[in-house]
Design a protein around this motif. Structure first.
Motif, mmCIF file in Angstrom:
data_model
loop_
_atom_site.group_PDB
_atom_site.id
_atom_site.type_symbol
_atom_site.label_atom_id
_atom_site.label_comp_id
_atom_site.label_asym_id
_atom_site.label_seq_id
_atom_site.Cartn_x
_atom_site.Cartn_y
_atom_site.Cartn_z
ATOM 1 N N ASN A 1 -0.620 -28.137 -31.727
ATOM 2 C CA ASN A 1 0.679 -27.458 -31.621
ATOM 3 C C ASN A 1 1.637 -28.221 -30.724
ATOM 4 O OD1 ASN A 1 -0.258 -25.424 -33.274
ATOM 5 N ND2 ASN A 1 -0.708 -24.012 -31.600
ATOM 6 N N VAL A 2 1.137 -28.722 -29.596
ATOM 7 C CA VAL A 2 1.984 -29.484 -28.668
ATOM 8 C C VAL A 2 2.465 -30.770 -29.320
ATOM 9 C CG1 VAL A 2 2.014 -30.752 -26.485
ATOM 10 C CG2 VAL A 2 0.967 -28.487 -26.582
ATOM 11 N N TRP A 3 1.575 -31.468 -30.026
ATOM 12 C CA TRP A 3 1.972 -32.732 -30.675
ATOM 13 C C TRP A 3 3.039 -32.484 -31.753
ATOM 14 C CZ3 TRP A 3 -1.176 -34.264 -27.045
ATOM 15 C CH2 TRP A 3 -1.341 -35.611 -26.795
ATOM 16 N N LEU A 4 2.892 -31.418 -32.520
ATOM 17 C CA LEU A 4 3.899 -31.097 -33.526
ATOM 18 C C LEU A 4 5.252 -30.834 -32.880
ATOM 19 C CD1 LEU A 4 2.543 -28.696 -36.293
ATOM 20 C CD2 LEU A 4 3.343 -31.044 -36.541
ATOM 21 N N LYS B 1 6.373 -31.828 -29.930
ATOM 22 C CA LYS B 1 6.950 -33.024 -29.307
ATOM 23 C C LYS B 1 7.458 -34.010 -30.360
ATOM 24 C CE LYS B 1 7.058 -33.187 -25.645
ATOM 25 N NZ LYS B 1 8.144 -32.758 -24.720
ATOM 26 N N ALA B 2 6.750 -34.143 -31.480
ATOM 27 C CA ALA B 2 7.232 -35.017 -32.551
ATOM 28 C C ALA B 2 8.566 -34.509 -33.093
ATOM 29 C CB ALA B 2 6.207 -35.112 -33.672
ATOM 30 N N GLY B 3 8.703 -33.191 -33.208
ATOM 31 C CA GLY B 3 9.970 -32.636 -33.656
ATOM 32 C C GLY B 3 11.116 -32.924 -32.706
ATOM 33 N N GLU B 4 10.810 -33.032 -31.411
ATOM 34 C CA GLU B 4 11.840 -33.327 -30.426
ATOM 35 C C GLU B 4 12.193 -34.812 -30.391
ATOM 36 O OE1 GLU B 4 10.145 -32.023 -26.787
ATOM 37 O OE2 GLU B 4 10.429 -29.880 -27.196
ATOM 38 N N LEU B 5 11.166 -35.679 -30.479
ATOM 39 C CA LEU B 5 11.359 -37.112 -30.247
ATOM 40 C C LEU B 5 11.632 -37.919 -31.509
ATOM 41 C CD1 LEU B 5 8.483 -37.731 -27.675
ATOM 42 C CD2 LEU B 5 10.922 -37.433 -27.196
ATOM 43 N N LEU B 6 11.315 -37.339 -32.678
ATOM 44 C CA LEU B 6 11.470 -38.082 -33.928
ATOM 45 C C LEU B 6 12.321 -37.280 -34.916
ATOM 46 C CD1 LEU B 6 7.764 -39.234 -34.332
ATOM 47 C CD2 LEU B 6 9.671 -40.585 -33.423
ATOM 48 N N PRO B 7 13.586 -37.058 -34.588
ATOM 49 C CA PRO B 7 14.438 -36.322 -35.530
ATOM 50 C C PRO B 7 14.654 -37.131 -36.800
ATOM 51 C CG PRO B 7 15.760 -37.261 -33.755
ATOM 52 C CD PRO B 7 14.316 -37.499 -33.402
ATOM 53 N N ASN B 8 14.284 -36.568 -37.935
ATOM 54 C CA ASN B 8 14.378 -37.285 -39.223
ATOM 55 C C ASN B 8 15.731 -37.022 -39.898
ATOM 56 O OD1 ASN B 8 11.833 -38.342 -38.935
ATOM 57 N ND2 ASN B 8 10.832 -36.666 -40.017
#
Length: 244
Positions: free
Chosen positions: A232-235, A237-244
């Motif tokens: 859950n944390v990785w998901l 953080k990826a949403g915050e740091l890797l905006p597509n």
């Protein structure tokens, strides 16, 4: 607003905290057993981004570069496979490289005794140390589905004087070793997030930021995460740091 629930391969419940905000907040509640519940707070935009990137098999995909992708999934890293020839899993080893607990022990058991023999053959840089903290070494995968194992040593959070730099080096050097050995697909666990005590949110920030910066020539970087709370944390953080 009524309760919103989501039925996914990961056992997560989604609860709305606001019905007036243009960017409402949500909680993911993961039931680990009958007594323990892990909760993570997400914004609506983070939820939308993460789940719009979720494939039918429960793998979330994010762009790292025009030619590289990050994929996050729950699962057992010892069973991970792309093609069995240009793929590698990363082992969160200790400096001796002779097996241990957690994911390290699981990888050694799945690979068979040949892996320990190969690790013995890695030269020591000083007595008892084959892979210093932050560095990486590579061996064949033997009985593992993936073709290679990249061994790296993460920092002990409360002991390392510069834990973020050491953790970043572990990811960066693992990707460097992958490139040098023509590995196109790499799967990581959450390095240092077990007995080494690295806080999940901080570890995810270092991991994803470092991979984004050093993913050149790697087609896919995967995180294969065993526990719901780390996933859950990785998901998030990826949403915050890797905006597509």
């Amino acid at each position: 607003m009524p309760l919103i629930s989501a039925s996914l391969k990961s056992p997560i419940l989604l609860h709305s905290l606001s019905n007036r905000s243009l960017n409402p907040r949500f909680i993911f509640s993961t039931f680990l057993d009958s007594r323990a519940v892990v909760k993570q707070t997400f914004s609506f935009r983070q939820v939308t981004r993460a789940y719009s990137n979720m494939s039918g098999d429960g793998v979330a995909q994010f762009n790292l570069s025009p030619t590289s992708f990050l994929k996050i999934q729950k699962g057992d890293i010892t069973r991970w496979l792309i093609d069995g020839s240009s793929d590698a899993i990363v082992n969160p080893a200790n400096e001796r490289m002779l097996g241990g607990g957690g994911a390290d022990g699981a990888i050694h058991r799945a690979a068979g005794p040949e892996l320990k023999t190969a690790c013995y053959d890695v030269p020591e840089v000083r007595p008892g140390v084959r892979c210093p903290t932050g560095e990486a070494r590579i061996t064949p995968g033997f009985k593992l589905p993936a073709s290679h194992v990249i061994h790296t040593v993460g920092p002990v959070y409360d002991v390392d004087s510069n834990a973020p730099a050491s953790l970043s080096n572990a990811y960066r050097n693992s990707l460097r070793v992958a490139r040098e050995n023509n590995i196109q697909y790499v799967a990581f666990p959450a390095i240092s997030c077990g007995v080494y005590g690295y806080p999940f949110d901080e570890a995810a920030t270092v991991a994803i930021s470092t991979i984004k910066e050093h993913c050149d020539a790697i087609k896919e970087v995967h995180f294969v995460l065993f526990s719901d709370d780390i996933y859950n944390v990785w998901l998030k953080k990826a949403g915050e740091l890797l905006p597509n």
